[in-house]
Design an enzyme around this catalytic site. Structure first.
Site, PDB file in Angstrom:
ATOM      1  N   CYS A 329       0.789  -1.240   0.000  1.00 55.77           N
ATOM      2  CA  CYS A 329       0.000   0.000   0.000  1.00 55.77           C
ATOM      3  C   CYS A 329       0.824   1.296   0.000  1.00 55.77           C
ATOM      4  O   CYS A 329       0.545   2.198  -0.806  1.00 55.77           O
ATOM      5  CB  CYS A 329      -0.948   0.009   1.188  1.00 55.77           C
ATOM      6  SG  CYS A 329      -1.711  -1.581   1.516  1.00 55.77           S
ATOM      7  N   ARG A 358       7.190 -11.060   5.353  1.00 55.00           N
ATOM      8  CA  ARG A 358       6.751 -10.887   6.739  1.00 55.00           C
ATOM      9  C   ARG A 358       7.437 -11.933   7.604  1.00 55.00           C
ATOM     10  O   ARG A 358       7.518 -13.097   7.215  1.00 55.00           O
ATOM     11  CB  ARG A 358       5.226 -11.026   6.858  1.00 55.00           C
ATOM     12  CG  ARG A 358       4.478  -9.952   6.090  1.00 55.00           C
ATOM     13  CD  ARG A 358       2.974 -10.102   6.203  1.00 55.00           C
ATOM     14  NE  ARG A 358       2.297  -9.158   5.329  1.00 55.00           N
ATOM     15  CZ  ARG A 358       0.979  -9.100   5.150  1.00 55.00           C
ATOM     16  NH1 ARG A 358       0.202  -9.953   5.810  1.00 55.00           N
ATOM     17  NH2 ARG A 358       0.447  -8.216   4.326  1.00 55.00           N
ATOM     18  N   GLN A 376       1.009 -10.676  -3.289  1.00 52.20           N
ATOM     19  CA  GLN A 376      -0.389 -10.307  -3.123  1.00 52.20           C
ATOM     20  C   GLN A 376      -0.922  -9.695  -4.416  1.00 52.20           C
ATOM     21  O   GLN A 376      -0.232  -8.891  -5.049  1.00 52.20           O
ATOM     22  CB  GLN A 376      -0.561  -9.303  -1.985  1.00 52.20           C
ATOM     23  CG  GLN A 376      -0.421  -9.909  -0.600  1.00 52.20           C
ATOM     24  CD  GLN A 376      -0.752  -8.907   0.481  1.00 52.20           C
ATOM     25  OE1 GLN A 376      -0.201  -7.810   0.516  1.00 52.20           O
ATOM     26  NE2 GLN A 376      -1.658  -9.270   1.380  1.00 52.20           N
ATOM     27  N   ASP A 378      -2.773  -7.228  -5.022  1.00 50.24           N
ATOM     28  CA  ASP A 378      -3.330  -6.006  -4.458  1.00 50.24           C
ATOM     29  C   ASP A 378      -3.980  -5.141  -5.524  1.00 50.24           C
ATOM     30  O   ASP A 378      -3.575  -5.141  -6.688  1.00 50.24           O
ATOM     31  CB  ASP A 378      -2.218  -5.175  -3.808  1.00 50.24           C
ATOM     32  CG  ASP A 378      -2.130  -5.419  -2.316  1.00 50.24           C
ATOM     33  OD1 ASP A 378      -3.177  -5.552  -1.679  1.00 50.24           O
ATOM     34  OD2 ASP A 378      -1.003  -5.474  -1.796  1.00 50.24           O
ATOM     35  N   HIS A 380      -5.629  -0.947  -5.419  1.00 48.57           N
ATOM     36  CA  HIS A 380      -6.066   0.231  -4.681  1.00 48.57           C
ATOM     37  C   HIS A 380      -6.935   1.058  -5.617  1.00 48.57           C
ATOM     38  O   HIS A 380      -6.524   1.379  -6.725  1.00 48.57           O
ATOM     39  CB  HIS A 380      -4.861   1.034  -4.180  1.00 48.57           C
ATOM     40  CG  HIS A 380      -3.966   0.231  -3.295  1.00 48.57           C
ATOM     41  ND1 HIS A 380      -2.745  -0.264  -3.713  1.00 48.57           N
ATOM     42  CD2 HIS A 380      -4.131  -0.209  -2.024  1.00 48.57           C
ATOM     43  CE1 HIS A 380      -2.190  -0.955  -2.732  1.00 48.57           C
ATOM     44  NE2 HIS A 380      -3.005  -0.944  -1.702  1.00 48.57           N
ATOM     45  N   LYS A 459     -14.838  -3.468   6.427  1.00 46.10           N
ATOM     46  CA  LYS A 459     -14.344  -4.345   5.372  1.00 46.10           C
ATOM     47  C   LYS A 459     -15.335  -5.464   5.082  1.00 46.10           C
ATOM     48  O   LYS A 459     -16.198  -5.792   5.903  1.00 46.10           O
ATOM     49  CB  LYS A 459     -12.997  -4.952   5.763  1.00 46.10           C
ATOM     50  CG  LYS A 459     -13.053  -5.837   7.003  1.00 46.10           C
ATOM     51  CD  LYS A 459     -11.713  -6.505   7.289  1.00 46.10           C
ATOM     52  CE  LYS A 459     -11.803  -7.409   8.517  1.00 46.10           C
ATOM     53  NZ  LYS A 459     -10.611  -8.240   8.697  1.00 46.10           N
ATOM     54  N   HIS A 505      -8.752  -0.876  -0.439  1.00 44.55           N
ATOM     55  CA  HIS A 505      -7.756  -1.939  -0.609  1.00 44.55           C
ATOM     56  C   HIS A 505      -8.545  -3.189  -0.953  1.00 44.55           C
ATOM     57  O   HIS A 505      -9.568  -3.462  -0.313  1.00 44.55           O
ATOM     58  CB  HIS A 505      -7.019  -2.262   0.699  1.00 44.55           C
ATOM     59  CG  HIS A 505      -6.294  -1.136   1.325  1.00 44.55           C
ATOM     60  ND1 HIS A 505      -4.947  -0.962   1.189  1.00 44.55           N
ATOM     61  CD2 HIS A 505      -6.713  -0.133   2.137  1.00 44.55           C
ATOM     62  CE1 HIS A 505      -4.566   0.094   1.890  1.00 44.55           C
ATOM     63  NE2 HIS A 505      -5.619   0.612   2.472  1.00 44.55           N
TER      64      HIS A 505
END
Length: 653
Positions: A329, A358, A376, A378, A380, A459, A505
């Site tokens: 992000c 991570r 990921q 992802d 946005h 979410k 997201h």
């Protein structure tokens, strides 16, 4: 006298200080035998609890879903009692019920599956004895004295804010617990210990390593047998075993928790992302790529340095601290902020297949399901407040298209504002209403999880269901009111003034590595033709036909089909068997007849065999099958159109 109100609104009076047992028996003795606990004014309690005031009661029977949770919690106590009898030096920590069973973390000598029979035998003795399970309450100081030889219990008691501590007694065994529990140990009839692993006390790798013993329990042997059959089917589908058998990926000590993808695994990977990119282009997304390592100041600005630092890998370059990104992000925020944006550009949909790292504890690493490096999918989306509903609806429709391609169903959950949050009440109300109105318009049932949203916004979580009936949370759609503020993002509105964009997201696959693991188990390695790492194998029946088979292989490869040739000096029967073991969807047997007539003999994994098929018909069928990405692999199944056929896998659970 006291008055009890039941769920159907009927009432009944009882003597003061009646117990739940008394009330249940007043309905009928048969009903009382099925009761395991009760709810008093919405709070769970033991049947032995004394009722001394007017109240509402709902009995929990063996047929109610929450009864399993109580059964398994009691089974954890039975297991702990058995272990304490067999292993005198064992020190108990915690033993909760979990989704499919229970576990207990115990400081003791190392165990293995071979120790389970003797533990289970001792558990059966405890069950047969039918010890009453009694709740007792003592002061905190008394509890510390009672557990003076139990260091972990002492630690937990010392941290309690309450001055009264509850525990449950069954014969000689007593365990610190809030309850509720079954009336006696005789209820725990159908149980099985399933596995043992290591776990650190309080998930702190600097603390003592414990033995975590898992088990499960049901109210009937039939239910237990069905579950054990399900576990056996799940073991056959274990993506770690299939990943090795099908030569897809591996793990190495030199990079713990970081998968290595082999050539066949990369074919899966590429096909998955080709499909993902096609769907996203069609849905109006652009794709970007951001660096894997970014300056510490960026992570301070995003809030990750303060709140997520222990999970991040960091390094120093030229005396400056950097972090390898755990999320995509913040880089996406920098890209948006590079230039001015107009309301006319919105919604602006930006996707990224971003590699993130991570730091997960070694004890929780699990194949592709839990890794330290993953990608990921992802995206946005930057938009105006008025566009929330339509954008959420568009994402849900995209989610449905993608998951249905794999024969995966799903359900939705909406999580609302938690106790700790940022932003104003008005912002949260607008965001939550936007999500809820989109879900209502989408028209599928959804569950509301009150207070379970992220601190920066509500979410929607998407839970997929695989061929075994297991659910996995993969997709998520989150409204964020924090990062646009932190990064001072704007767009110019119709009024020619600056406005803060609303940001979404969202991921659909989630972790691509994890999604691949799910697909491997969902299909049991029998991938659809379009996704299969090897789509076709050519099987010449003798060495004289090898050169002809190689020409056919060249033809198939030019047609874009992933093709191999098995030209070993083995029998045709063995070649077919090996191709089946390797889950290759189409096996083409090459004999003299096929060479002379320029035809193909085709065998599918389901055993279907077709002879005398021309090259042109074969290629036409294969290309059409792949084009519409049918979820089954037999190109000769007729009249299916574009209907998705869910694989006929065992679904016992």
């Amino acid at each position: 006298m006291i008055t009890i109100t039941f769920p159907d609104k009927t009432t009944k009076t009882f003597e003061n200080h009646s117990t739940g047992f008394d009330v249940a028996r007043s309905i009928s003795q048969g009903f009382a035998r099925t009761c395991v606990a009760m709810e008093i004014d919405g709070q769970r309690g033991d049947l032995s609890r004394t009722i001394d005031h007017d109240t509402h009661i709902r009995f929990i029977t063996t047929k109610d879903p929450e009864a399993l949770d109580i059964l398994r919690h009691t089974a954890a106590h039975v297991m702990a009692q058995a272990i304490c009898r067999l292993y005198k030096d064992a020190k108990l920590t915690i033993g909760p019920s979990i989704e499919d069973g229970f576990y207990y973390d115990i400081d003791m000598e190392s165990l293995s599956d071979s120790d389970f029979p003797k533990i289970e035998a001792e558990m059966k003795k405890i069950v047969k004895a039918g010890y009453p399970i009694e709740r007792k309450e003592v002061s905190k100081s008394e509890a510390l004295q009672l557990y003076k030889d139990e260091p972990y219990k002492q630690e937990m008691i010392s941290e309690l804010k309450e001055e009264t501590v509850s525990f449950y007694q069954q014969n000689e065994f007593a365990d610190l617990c809030r309850g509720p529990h079954l009336p006696d140990t005789g209820f725990v009839k159908a149980f099985k210990l399933t596995k043992v692993s290591g776990a650190y006390w309080r998930a702190d790798q600097n603390r003592q390593q414990l033995q975590r013993i898992y088990g499960t329990a049901f109210f009937s042997k039939k239910e237990l047998d069905e579950y054990l059959n399900f576990l056996e089917e799940a073991r056959k589908r274990d993506h770690r075993k299939l990943g090795t058998a099908l030569d897809l990926f591996s793990f190495h000590d030199e990079a713990p928790g970081m998968p290595f993808f082999h050539p066949k695994g990369m074919e899966l990977w590429k096909e998955l992302l080709t499909y993902w990119r096609q769907e996203h282009r069609n849905a109006g997304y652009v794709e970007t790529k951001t660096p894997i390592m970014l300056h510490r100041s960026l992570w301070e600005r995003s809030g990750h340095w303060e709140n997520y630092r222990e999970n991040m890998y960091t390094t120093v370059v030229d005396d400056t601290e950097y972090a390898i990104k755990p999320m995509n992000c913040p880089g996406g925020m920098l890209l948006y902020g590079m230039r001015p944006h107009s309301y006319k550009e919105l919604p602006y949909r930006v996707a990224e297949i971003g590699m993130v790292h991570r730091h997960e504890l070694s004890g929780v690493l699990s194949g592709l399901f839990r890794v330290r490096v993953f990608h990921q999918d992802d995206a946005h989306i930057f938009m105006t407040p008025e566009q929330i509903q339509q954008e959420i609806l568009g994402i849900l429709q995209l989610v449905e298209r993608i998951y249905s391609t794999f024969g995966l169903s799903f359900h939705l959950e909406l999580s609302t504002r938690p106790d700790k949050f940022i932003g104003s009440d008005e912002q949260w109300e607008m965001a939550t209403k936007g999500l809820q109105s989109a879900l209502d318009k989408y028209g599928k049932d959804y569950k509301i999880n009150e207070g379970d949203g992220a601190f920066y916004g509500p979410k929607i979580d998407v839970h997929i269901r695989d061929a075994l009936g297991r659910t996995w949370q993969c997709g998520t759609i989150q409204l964020d009111m924090s990062l646009p503020e932190r990064f001072n993002l704007h767009y110019i509105g119709k009024d020619n003034e600056k406005h803060r964009p609303i940001m979404i997201h969202r991921v659909i696959f989630g972790s691509i590595e994890r999604f691949l693991g799910i697909l491997i188990e969902h299909f049991a390695g029998k991938f659809p033709l379009w996704l299969s790492p090897v789509q076709i194998v050519l099987l010449p029946i003798n060495d004289d036909l090898t050169s002809y088979a190689r020409k056919l292989k060249d033809l198939m490869i030019k047609e874009g089909l992933r093709t191999e040739i098995d030209d070993r000096s083995e029998s045709l029967k063995k070649k077919i068997r090996d191709a089946q073991i390797n889950q290759i969807p189409l096996m083409l047997t090459i004999g003299e007849k096929e060479k002379e007539n320029a035809t193909l003999a085709i065998r599918a994994l389901d055993g279907t065999v077709k002879y005398g098929i021309s090259h042109e018909e074969f290629l036409s069928r294969v290309h059409e099958h792949i084009r519409i990405r049918k979820v089954h692999s037999n190109i000769f199944l007729e009249d299916l159109g574009q209907k998705i056929i869910t694989p006929n896998f065992a679904t016992s659970q």
